[in-house]
Motif scaffolding. Sequence first.
Motif, PDB file in Angstrom:
ATOM      1  N   PHE A  82       8.728  -6.613   5.958  1.00 39.89           N
ATOM      2  CA  PHE A  82       8.220  -7.212   4.708  1.00 39.89           C
ATOM      3  C   PHE A  82       8.555  -8.691   4.670  1.00 39.89           C
ATOM      4  CE2 PHE A  82       8.811  -2.928   2.403  1.00 39.89           C
ATOM      5  CZ  PHE A  82       7.495  -2.574   2.603  1.00 39.89           C
ATOM      6  N   ALA A  83       9.791  -9.026   5.030  1.00 42.03           N
ATOM      7  CA  ALA A  83      10.225 -10.425   5.007  1.00 42.03           C
ATOM      8  C   ALA A  83       9.382 -11.267   5.966  1.00 42.03           C
ATOM      9  CB  ALA A  83      11.705 -10.532   5.354  1.00 42.03           C
ATOM     10  N   LEU A  84       9.124 -10.748   7.161  1.00 40.12           N
ATOM     11  CA  LEU A  84       8.281 -11.472   8.117  1.00 40.12           C
ATOM     12  C   LEU A  84       6.863 -11.655   7.579  1.00 40.12           C
ATOM     13  CD1 LEU A  84       9.217 -10.019  11.620  1.00 40.12           C
ATOM     14  CD2 LEU A  84       9.414 -12.388  10.888  1.00 40.12           C
ATOM     15  N   ALA A  85       6.314 -10.588   7.023  1.00 32.09           N
ATOM     16  CA  ALA A  85       4.951 -10.657   6.489  1.00 32.09           C
ATOM     17  C   ALA A  85       4.873 -11.655   5.340  1.00 32.09           C
ATOM     18  CB  ALA A  85       4.497  -9.275   6.029  1.00 32.09           C
ATOM     19  N   ALA A  86       5.863 -11.641   4.465  1.00 28.71           N
ATOM     20  CA  ALA A  86       5.861 -12.557   3.326  1.00 28.71           C
ATOM     21  C   ALA A  86       6.026 -14.001   3.771  1.00 28.71           C
ATOM     22  CB  ALA A  86       6.976 -12.182   2.354  1.00 28.71           C
ATOM     23  N   GLU A  87       6.773 -14.210   4.835  1.00 27.35           N
ATOM     24  CA  GLU A  87       7.042 -15.569   5.315  1.00 27.35           C
ATOM     25  C   GLU A  87       5.784 -16.266   5.818  1.00 27.35           C
ATOM     26  OE1 GLU A  87      10.278 -17.706   8.281  1.00 27.35           O
ATOM     27  OE2 GLU A  87      10.537 -15.614   7.740  1.00 27.35           O
ATOM     28  N   ASN A  88       4.826 -15.487   6.321  1.00 28.41           N
ATOM     29  CA  ASN A  88       3.618 -16.133   6.850  1.00 28.41           C
ATOM     30  C   ASN A  88       2.327 -15.563   6.252  1.00 28.41           C
ATOM     31  OD1 ASN A  88       3.560 -13.668   8.113  1.00 28.41           O
ATOM     32  ND2 ASN A  88       3.054 -14.474  10.119  1.00 28.41           N
ATOM     33  N   ASP A  89       2.429 -14.899   5.103  1.00 25.14           N
ATOM     34  CA  ASP A  89       1.251 -14.344   4.420  1.00 25.14           C
ATOM     35  C   ASP A  89       0.477 -13.354   5.295  1.00 25.14           C
ATOM     36  OD1 ASP A  89       1.740 -15.791   2.081  1.00 25.14           O
ATOM     37  OD2 ASP A  89       0.700 -17.543   2.888  1.00 25.14           O
ATOM     38  N   ALA A  90       1.170 -12.592   6.097  1.00 28.63           N
ATOM     39  CA  ALA A  90       0.526 -11.576   6.933  1.00 28.63           C
ATOM     40  C   ALA A  90       0.383 -10.276   6.140  1.00 28.63           C
ATOM     41  CB  ALA A  90       1.352 -11.321   8.193  1.00 28.63           C
ATOM     42  N   ARG A  91      -0.532  -9.452   6.566  1.00 32.73           N
ATOM     43  CA  ARG A  91      -0.694  -8.104   6.005  1.00 32.73           C
ATOM     44  C   ARG A  91       0.178  -7.157   6.815  1.00 32.73           C
ATOM     45  NH1 ARG A  91      -3.940  -6.343   1.723  1.00 32.73           N
ATOM     46  NH2 ARG A  91      -3.602  -4.428   2.826  1.00 32.73           N
ATOM     47  N   LEU A  92       0.803  -6.211   6.145  1.00 40.19           N
ATOM     48  CA  LEU A  92       1.597  -5.197   6.818  1.00 40.19           C
ATOM     49  C   LEU A  92       0.944  -3.846   6.564  1.00 40.19           C
ATOM     50  CD1 LEU A  92       5.266  -4.843   7.347  1.00 40.19           C
ATOM     51  CD2 LEU A  92       4.129  -2.918   6.291  1.00 40.19           C
ATOM     52  N   TYR A  93       0.657  -3.130   7.629  1.00 40.52           N
ATOM     53  CA  TYR A  93       0.105  -1.780   7.529  1.00 40.52           C
ATOM     54  C   TYR A  93       1.196  -0.811   7.969  1.00 40.52           C
ATOM     55  CZ  TYR A  93      -4.414  -3.969   6.990  1.00 40.52           C
ATOM     56  OH  TYR A  93      -5.455  -4.724   6.528  1.00 40.52           O
ATOM     57  N   PHE A  94       1.619   0.025   7.042  1.00 43.53           N
ATOM     58  CA  PHE A  94       2.631   1.023   7.345  1.00 43.53           C
ATOM     59  C   PHE A  94       1.930   2.332   7.662  1.00 43.53           C
ATOM     60  CE2 PHE A  94       5.320   4.573   5.884  1.00 43.53           C
ATOM     61  CZ  PHE A  94       6.294   4.463   6.857  1.00 43.53           C
ATOM     62  N   ILE A  95       2.213   2.866   8.843  1.00 44.47           N
ATOM     63  CA  ILE A  95       1.621   4.137   9.247  1.00 44.47           C
ATOM     64  C   ILE A  95       2.507   5.254   8.703  1.00 44.47           C
ATOM     65  CG2 ILE A  95       0.811   5.564  11.157  1.00 44.47           C
ATOM     66  CD1 ILE A  95      -0.637   2.800  10.801  1.00 44.47           C
ATOM     67  N   SER A  96       1.986   5.956   7.718  1.00 42.93           N
ATOM     68  CA  SER A  96       2.737   7.011   7.056  1.00 42.93           C
ATOM     69  C   SER A  96       2.251   8.368   7.547  1.00 42.93           C
ATOM     70  CB  SER A  96       2.586   6.882   5.526  1.00 42.93           C
ATOM     71  OG  SER A  96       3.457   7.778   4.866  1.00 42.93           O
ATOM     72  N   SER A  97       2.419   9.366   6.727  1.00 45.66           N
ATOM     73  CA  SER A  97       2.045  10.726   7.089  1.00 45.66           C
ATOM     74  C   SER A  97       1.565  11.452   5.846  1.00 45.66           C
ATOM     75  CB  SER A  97       3.261  11.453   7.665  1.00 45.66           C
ATOM     76  OG  SER A  97       3.000  12.834   7.792  1.00 45.66           O
ATOM     77  N   VAL A  98       0.637  12.367   6.027  1.00 48.83           N
ATOM     78  CA  VAL A  98       0.211  13.189   4.895  1.00 48.83           C
ATOM     79  C   VAL A  98       1.384  13.995   4.348  1.00 48.83           C
ATOM     80  CG1 VAL A  98      -2.213  13.309   5.551  1.00 48.83           C
ATOM     81  CG2 VAL A  98      -0.625  15.042   6.397  1.00 48.83           C
ATOM     82  N   ALA A  99       2.425  14.173   5.143  1.00 47.72           N
ATOM     83  CA  ALA A  99       3.609  14.913   4.692  1.00 47.72           C
ATOM     84  C   ALA A  99       4.291  14.229   3.509  1.00 47.72           C
ATOM     85  CB  ALA A  99       4.602  15.069   5.841  1.00 47.72           C
ATOM     86  N   ALA A 100       4.058  12.930   3.327  1.00 49.90           N
ATOM     87  CA  ALA A 100       4.662  12.187   2.216  1.00 49.90           C
ATOM     88  C   ALA A 100       4.082  12.607   0.870  1.00 49.90           C
ATOM     89  CB  ALA A 100       4.475  10.690   2.412  1.00 49.90           C
ATOM     90  N   ALA A 101       2.967  13.309   0.893  1.00 54.10           N
ATOM     91  CA  ALA A 101       2.321  13.716  -0.361  1.00 54.10           C
ATOM     92  C   ALA A 101       1.721  15.110  -0.284  1.00 54.10           C
ATOM     93  CB  ALA A 101       1.243  12.707  -0.720  1.00 54.10           C
ATOM     94  N   SER A 102       2.177  15.918   0.649  1.00 56.12           N
ATOM     95  CA  SER A 102       1.531  17.214   0.893  1.00 56.12           C
ATOM     96  C   SER A 102       2.002  18.350  -0.006  1.00 56.12           C
ATOM     97  CB  SER A 102       1.716  17.622   2.359  1.00 56.12           C
ATOM     98  OG  SER A 102       3.098  17.809   2.634  1.00 56.12           O
ATOM     99  N   SER A 103       3.031  18.130  -0.798  1.00 54.01           N
ATOM    100  CA  SER A 103       3.552  19.220  -1.630  1.00 54.01           C
ATOM    101  C   SER A 103       3.142  19.103  -3.091  1.00 54.01           C
ATOM    102  CB  SER A 103       5.082  19.277  -1.521  1.00 54.01           C
ATOM    103  OG  SER A 103       5.452  19.693  -0.226  1.00 54.01           O
ATOM    104  N   THR A 104       1.998  18.507  -3.338  1.00 49.29           N
ATOM    105  CA  THR A 104       1.502  18.413  -4.710  1.00 49.29           C
ATOM    106  C   THR A 104       0.757  19.696  -5.062  1.00 49.29           C
ATOM    107  OG1 THR A 104      -0.631  17.469  -4.106  1.00 49.29           O
ATOM    108  CG2 THR A 104       1.172  15.921  -4.452  1.00 49.29           C
ATOM    109  N   ASP A 105       0.539  19.882  -6.343  1.00 48.25           N
ATOM    110  CA  ASP A 105      -0.258  21.026  -6.791  1.00 48.25           C
ATOM    111  C   ASP A 105      -1.743  20.721  -6.745  1.00 48.25           C
ATOM    112  OD1 ASP A 105       2.029  22.506  -7.296  1.00 48.25           O
ATOM    113  OD2 ASP A 105       2.175  21.822  -9.377  1.00 48.25           O
ATOM    114  N   ALA A 106      -2.085  19.460  -6.511  1.00 44.54           N
ATOM    115  CA  ALA A 106      -3.490  19.043  -6.484  1.00 44.54           C
ATOM    116  C   ALA A 106      -4.207  19.692  -5.297  1.00 44.54           C
ATOM    117  CB  ALA A 106      -3.582  17.528  -6.391  1.00 44.54           C
ATOM    118  N   PRO A 107      -5.511  19.932  -5.445  1.00 43.48           N
ATOM    119  CA  PRO A 107      -6.255  20.553  -4.344  1.00 43.48           C
ATOM    120  C   PRO A 107      -6.420  19.638  -3.135  1.00 43.48           C
ATOM    121  CG  PRO A 107      -7.728  20.001  -6.165  1.00 43.48           C
ATOM    122  CD  PRO A 107      -6.331  19.720  -6.629  1.00 43.48           C
ATOM    123  N   SER A 108      -6.251  18.312  -3.324  1.00 41.65           N
ATOM    124  CA  SER A 108      -6.319  17.388  -2.198  1.00 41.65           C
ATOM    125  C   SER A 108      -5.307  16.264  -2.419  1.00 41.65           C
ATOM    126  CB  SER A 108      -7.731  16.809  -2.046  1.00 41.65           C
ATOM    127  OG  SER A 108      -8.081  16.074  -3.197  1.00 41.65           O
TER     128      SER A 108
END
Length: 191
Positions: A82-108
């Motif tokens: 984050f600090a590097l991205a902020a220092e030069n106005d770069a975009r940071l893409y964090f590769i996450s996982s569906v596991a971070a939100a897979s235990s919801t009651d929502a159908p998707s």
Amino acid sequence: MSESQVRRGFPALPRGDDAGSAPCQVVCLPFDSARDHLELAAGDRQMVVEDTTVIIHGAWPVNFTLPLSSFENQFSTLSELFALAAENDARLYFISSVAAASSTDAPSITERISDDPSHASALGYARSKWVAERMCSEANRILAQTLSKGQPSAAMASVIRIGQLCGDRATGAWNGSEAYPLMLSASSAVG
């Protein structure tokens, strides 16, 4: 990383300091997540600050037996990025996982970052991805607050949730410690 690619039969990845090489669109740099400023060499860090427009963070231990506390250095690495991205106005893409939100009651699974830690599955890996997604959300909130009025609000960090990746199309090489290769090798051993 490049050496690992070559050992597995893939072409070497370019480095920004290869003499006589054309300018690289992608540069892989060694770093130490346990050190301040990722212990990037001074020249590499300067290159990142001056030339980088996009940072993709996809290096995360895939180990379903580790507790959440084992991912502390990953959170530190993300903060440094984050600090590097902020220092030069770069975009940071964090590769996450569906596991971070897979235990919801929502159908998707929704496209937005969850505020509820129970939406991540109970594994430390999934919880660590949830924490990292929240860190991305907070980084964006702080950026929005620091922008002066009249400037468009821009997100610095984006989250990309991935389910399961598979092997290389040409060679079929796949990380043997991923879930599906482990399941297939276990089923062949069991019979």
